[in-house]
Design an enzyme around this catalytic site. Structure first.
Site, PDB file in Angstrom:
ATOM      1  N   GLY A  72       0.692  -1.364   0.039  1.00 29.41           N
ATOM      2  CA  GLY A  72      -0.027  -0.120   0.024  1.00 29.41           C
ATOM      3  C   GLY A  72       0.901   1.269   0.026  1.00 29.41           C
ATOM      4  O   GLY A  72       0.369   2.281  -0.617  1.00 29.41           O
ATOM      5  N   SER A 200      -3.818  -2.903  -0.387  1.00 34.78           N
ATOM      6  CA  SER A 200      -2.833  -3.861   0.277  1.00 34.78           C
ATOM      7  C   SER A 200      -3.313  -5.034   0.462  1.00 34.78           C
ATOM      8  O   SER A 200      -4.289  -5.035   1.337  1.00 34.78           O
ATOM      9  CB  SER A 200      -2.170  -3.011   1.313  1.00 34.78           C
ATOM     10  N   CYS A 326       6.274   5.102  18.664  1.00 36.82           N
ATOM     11  CA  CYS A 326       7.716   5.182  19.335  1.00 36.82           C
ATOM     12  C   CYS A 326       8.280   5.668  18.276  1.00 36.82           C
ATOM     13  O   CYS A 326       8.598   5.056  17.102  1.00 36.82           O
ATOM     14  CB  CYS A 326       8.015   3.989  19.763  1.00 36.82           C
TER      15      CYS A 326
HETATM   16  N1  PLP Z   1      -2.464   3.340   4.392  1.00 37.35           N
HETATM   17  C1  PLP Z   1      -3.096   2.630   5.328  1.00 37.35           C
HETATM   18  C2  PLP Z   1      -4.525   3.520   5.746  1.00 37.35           C
HETATM   19  C3  PLP Z   1      -2.688   1.909   6.112  1.00 37.35           C
HETATM   20  O1  PLP Z   1      -3.341   1.512   7.091  1.00 37.35           O
HETATM   21  C4  PLP Z   1      -1.650   1.281   5.798  1.00 37.35           C
HETATM   22  C5  PLP Z   1      -0.706   0.154   6.532  1.00 37.35           C
HETATM   23  O2  PLP Z   1      -0.950   0.276   7.962  1.00 37.35           O
HETATM   24  C6  PLP Z   1      -0.767   1.643   4.625  1.00 37.35           C
HETATM   25  C7  PLP Z   1      -1.274   2.787   4.019  1.00 37.35           C
HETATM   26  C8  PLP Z   1       0.529   0.853   4.106  1.00 37.35           C
HETATM   27  O3  PLP Z   1       0.138  -0.267   3.619  1.00 37.35           O
HETATM   28  P1  PLP Z   1       1.264  -1.089   3.505  1.00 37.35           P
HETATM   29  O4  PLP Z   1       1.659  -1.824   5.045  1.00 37.35           O
HETATM   30  O5  PLP Z   1       0.934  -2.353   2.548  1.00 37.35           O
HETATM   31  O6  PLP Z   1       2.449  -0.730   2.808  1.00 37.35           O
END
Ligand code: PLP
Length: 389
Positions: A72, A200, A326
């Site tokens: 993602g 993702s 953190c």
């Molecule tokens: N966008 C949102 C809203 C997310 O919650 C996350 C992951 O926590 C991401 C993007 C990033 O996705 P990825 O872990 O596949 O890089």
């Protein structure tokens, strides 16, 4: 092994056995490179394209509008950087919000360092984007408006169709980070006016290491990495065929079970929230009044150190996450909760419970049994510290 209960599905999800099963042949026997011309390559290519079609269908997109990425985060990076880099002269601004995931926030900040402009619009106390501020921020210099569909910390869902309308009225494109919402709530890129959308696989019970970016036909995005012609150059690199097959399988399972899952998760979440409200005094639900993902609950426990609460819960076998991050050894309050007007101290006393496919009543019962005592103990400890006892 001691029983454990996983309430951190917004961080990542367990892979469903059907997904592993679907992937195995593409790892063990049918491992061809989808760009090869021989039969190994051709079968890999057709599995890849079939998977693309299934995932595109989930969001009402065409197969040629969906590009596989590594995660993602990468999808968000391509959408923001790629759009700004290919925008016409004069359109040098990305308008986004203060509550985005770091994949969008930090990309927007890097764009600023590279001479572009980024505007971070605020939210109200329920974490709904301030649409008047958004309207005021979007103008003839805006190349892209990027607003997440569902927030990872509160689960709150934004009115993306309305936001897309605001972007389009100013001649800008609209991107949404739908990493938390795909497979959980219905998405139709046509009806919602979405030009780009990030997903993702590991958030919907498939494996880590594959994501996708929807790019509406006709929208130009400059690549941010260079190599071969894979994914039409949008994301070069040998395609993750087994990953795509697993992703598509998880999407199909999510779509088939969406209504049942929504009912199950909302009922678990409501029972959890009612139970906590009845047994723990002086708490605050964050984003509860807004439209939310069915399985996410974010609760502040003033007077309690969130990290200590998380560790105490973990010792009881319950995995949750805190409203803080953190960084370099310091506990930073969540940028989402502080953007909602929650004071930093209360923000660091917050927990996120995120339920999913494997969540059960048993886990909720266990939380309700142990949480009140833990909160009471930690509050008495911190009251002692505050009063110098
Ligand atoms: N966008 C949102 C809203 C997310 O919650 C996350 C992951 O926590 C991401 C993007 C990033 O996705 P990825 O872990 O596949 O890089």
């Amino acid at each position: 092994m001691k029983t454990r209960w996983y309430f951190d599905n917004n961080a990542t999800t367990p892979v469903r056995p059907e997904v592993v099963e679907a992937m195995l042949p593409w790892l063990l026997e049918r491992y061809g490179n989808a760009s090869s011309v021989h039969s190994f390559g051709r079968e890999a290519r057709s599995a890849l394209e079939e998977s693309r079609e299934k995932i595109a269908t989930l969001i009402g997109a065409g197969r040629n509008e969906l590009f596989f990425t590594g995660c993602g985060t990468e999808s968000d990076n391509i959408a923001l950087m790629g759009t700004l880099m290919s925008a016409p002269p004069g359109r040098n601004t990305v308008v986004t919000t203060a509550i985005e995931h770091s994949a969008v926030l930090n990309t927007a900040r890097v764009l600023e360092q590279r001479g572009y402009r980024a505007v971070f619009v605020g939210v109200d106390s329920e974490s709904m984007v301030d649409l008047d501020a958004l309207r005021a921020a979007v103008g003839p210099d805006t190349a892209l408006v990027s607003v997440m569909h569902a927030n990872n910390e509160t689960g709150v869902i934004q009115p993306v169709a309305e936001i897309a309308g605001i972007a389009h009225a100013a001649g800008a494109l609209f991107h949404t980070d739908a990493v938390q919402s795909t497979g959980k709530v219905s998405i139709d890129v046509e009806a919602m006016g979405i030009d780009m959308l990030s997903m993702s696989a590991h958030k919907l019970n498939a494996q880590k290491g594959i994501g996708a970016l929807y790019i509406r036909k006709g929208v130009t995005v400059t690549p941010i990495t260079y190599g071969g012609h894979h994914e039409h150059g949008v994301r070069p690199g040998t395609e993750n065929v087994a990953g795509a097959v697993g992703f598509a399988c998880a999407v199909e399972l999510a779509v088939a079970g969406m209504d049942d899952e929504r009912r199950k998760l909302s009922s678990l979440r409501d029972r959890l929230e009612r139970g906590i409200a009845a047994s723990v005094p002086n708490i605050h639900f964050n984003g509860r009044a807004a439209d939310r993902l069915p399985g996410t609950s974010n609760i502040s426990f003033p007077g309690v150190d969130g990290e200590a609460l998380l560790i105490s819960m973990d010792m009881e076998g319950i995995a949750v996450s805190t409203g803080s991050a953190c960084s370099a050894g310091d506990v930073e309050p969540s940028h989402v909760l502080t953007a909602m007007g929650i004071d930093p101290r209360t923000a660091t006393s917050s927990l996120r419970f995120s339920m999913g496919w494997g969540s059960s009543d048993e886990g909720v019962d266990h939380i309700l049994t142990v949480l009140p005592g833990i909160v009471e103990r930690l509050r008495s400890v911190s009251a002692g510290v505050d009063s110098g006892k």
